[in-house]
Design a protein around this motif. Sequence first.
Motif, PDB file in Angstrom:
ATOM      1  N   GLN A   1      -9.875  76.156  58.015  1.00 12.00           N
ATOM      2  CA  GLN A   1      -9.445  75.691  56.703  1.00 12.00           C
ATOM      3  C   GLN A   1     -10.486  74.773  56.069  1.00 12.00           C
ATOM      4  OE1 GLN A   1      -6.691  76.582  54.929  1.00 12.00           O
ATOM      5  NE2 GLN A   1      -6.390  78.118  56.524  1.00 12.00           N
ATOM      6  N   GLY A   2     -11.114  73.917  56.869  1.00 14.68           N
ATOM      7  CA  GLY A   2     -12.147  73.044  56.335  1.00 14.68           C
ATOM      8  C   GLY A   2     -13.359  73.818  55.857  1.00 14.68           C
ATOM      9  N   ALA A   3     -13.762  74.824  56.604  1.00 19.54           N
ATOM     10  CA  ALA A   3     -14.908  75.626  56.204  1.00 19.54           C
ATOM     11  C   ALA A   3     -14.636  76.371  54.910  1.00 19.54           C
ATOM     12  CB  ALA A   3     -15.261  76.603  57.331  1.00 19.54           C
ATOM     13  N   VAL A   4     -13.426  76.904  54.766  1.00 16.66           N
ATOM     14  CA  VAL A   4     -13.085  77.640  53.549  1.00 16.66           C
ATOM     15  C   VAL A   4     -13.167  76.737  52.325  1.00 16.66           C
ATOM     16  CG1 VAL A   4     -11.183  78.770  52.331  1.00 16.66           C
ATOM     17  CG2 VAL A   4     -11.679  79.379  54.702  1.00 16.66           C
ATOM     18  N   GLN A   5     -12.658  75.520  52.432  1.00 16.20           N
ATOM     19  CA  GLN A   5     -12.670  74.603  51.289  1.00 16.20           C
ATOM     20  C   GLN A   5     -14.064  74.057  51.014  1.00 16.20           C
ATOM     21  OE1 GLN A   5     -10.021  74.283  49.347  1.00 16.20           O
ATOM     22  NE2 GLN A   5      -8.954  75.696  50.718  1.00 16.20           N
ATOM     23  N   LEU A   6     -14.801  73.709  52.063  1.00 15.67           N
ATOM     24  CA  LEU A   6     -16.127  73.115  51.868  1.00 15.67           C
ATOM     25  C   LEU A   6     -17.168  74.142  51.439  1.00 15.67           C
ATOM     26  CD1 LEU A   6     -16.153  70.695  54.945  1.00 15.67           C
ATOM     27  CD2 LEU A   6     -15.952  70.061  52.539  1.00 15.67           C
ATOM     28  N   ARG A   7     -16.922  75.411  51.733  1.00 17.23           N
ATOM     29  CA  ARG A   7     -17.859  76.451  51.328  1.00 17.23           C
ATOM     30  C   ARG A   7     -17.989  76.521  49.809  1.00 17.23           C
ATOM     31  NH1 ARG A   7     -15.861  80.536  54.061  1.00 17.23           N
ATOM     32  NH2 ARG A   7     -17.248  80.255  55.846  1.00 17.23           N
ATOM     33  N   GLN A   8     -16.956  76.150  49.091  1.00 20.36           N
ATOM     34  CA  GLN A   8     -17.012  76.175  47.623  1.00 20.36           C
ATOM     35  C   GLN A   8     -18.071  75.218  47.088  1.00 20.36           C
ATOM     36  OE1 GLN A   8     -13.060  75.653  45.918  1.00 20.36           O
ATOM     37  NE2 GLN A   8     -12.120  76.414  47.791  1.00 20.36           N
ATOM     38  N   PHE A   9     -18.406  74.198  47.860  1.00 20.71           N
ATOM     39  CA  PHE A   9     -19.385  73.202  47.426  1.00 20.71           C
ATOM     40  C   PHE A   9     -20.681  73.303  48.222  1.00 20.71           C
ATOM     41  CE2 PHE A   9     -15.045  71.575  47.189  1.00 20.71           C
ATOM     42  CZ  PHE A   9     -14.908  71.377  45.822  1.00 20.71           C
ATOM     43  N   GLY A  10     -20.804  74.343  49.043  1.00 22.85           N
ATOM     44  CA  GLY A  10     -21.999  74.500  49.854  1.00 22.85           C
ATOM     45  C   GLY A  10     -22.150  73.437  50.916  1.00 22.85           C
TER      46      GLY A  10
END
Length: 366
Positions: free
Chosen positions: A177-186
């Motif tokens: 879940q953290g990777a999915v959300q943080l991927r939006q900001f690189g």
Amino acid sequence: MSDAADFTIDDQRVLRLSGEWTLARLGEVPRRIEALDTPPARIDLSDVPRIDTVGAWLVHRLSRDSGAAIDGTNADAAQLIDQVAKADQATTVRAEHVSPTTRILSQVGLATVTAGQTLIGLVGFFGAILISFWSVVRHPRRFRGNAVTRQFEVVGVDALGIIGLMSFLIGIVIAQQGAVQLRQFGAEVFTINLIGRITLRELGVLMTAIMVAGRSGSAFAAQIGSMKLAEEVDAMRTIGIAPMEALVLPRVIATVVLMPLLGFYASLVAIVGGGILCWISLDIPPATYIQRMREVVPMTDLWVGLVKAPVFGAIIAMAGCFQGMQVQGNAEEVGLRTTAAVVQAIFLVIVLDAFFAVFFSSIGWI
């Protein structure tokens, strides 16, 4: 010998009863009455010398169903038929109408009183535990090492599998879940920060406490409650054994000692689970993951978890043993008290966790 019960009916639909209308003398009369083609208009009991409750019930039922009047009864027969008629009347009990607002306020008030009484009882129980602990410290021979060791196995060793599996999956979920959300900001690399800090500081100990409350806290309540129901606790008092020292103290000591170890173990397993997902999903090598974890996670996070763990363990053990000691009456009480022990333990753990979060933030451990 007296005459058996009988009856005749004439053209005016007058049903004339005769003989003794008692249970021993009725014979086939009830069946013959049910087979009448024409309901009577009047029932005459002038020739009935004796009648009992069964006979009075038959006369009343026939009068009730056909609307026939009853004549020719003596005082005793009339009183008996009247009592049977009163007993046959359906009593309708109407519940008192209570407005929804009043009912809700009443339930809230009752719940508040119950919660206050439980809190007072827990505080008193905590005091009794402290007294028992001090008594054991003053008399070390009364310390029950075998009982504590047994509780170490029940609370700790037997729980390693389920706590490890739960923590591993939680670590994977946090990483995903953290990777999915943080991927939006690189910023996928900050997933490591999220995993390390939240598992060591909060979720590792908190989820372990919830699991121990559901597993060991409920077991404490059920075991002690069953012993209380079987009067084994009273028997222990009779032979001079203090139940607090024999039953409660070993469970409390084992839970307090093992909670930091279980919380640390759960945090490590959650970090491993998150690291595996980072390796597979984000292509972060294990060596980089570990090095980054060491850089971003301060030691204070570990100390926060280790400080909270024994307090949570004390609350869980105390709630389970307290509810077990409150069992009385029947076996259903065991189930109710076991449920109450789990609910109270989880509630108090979450409340204390919020308190610790505010406290540690105020002293700069953030």
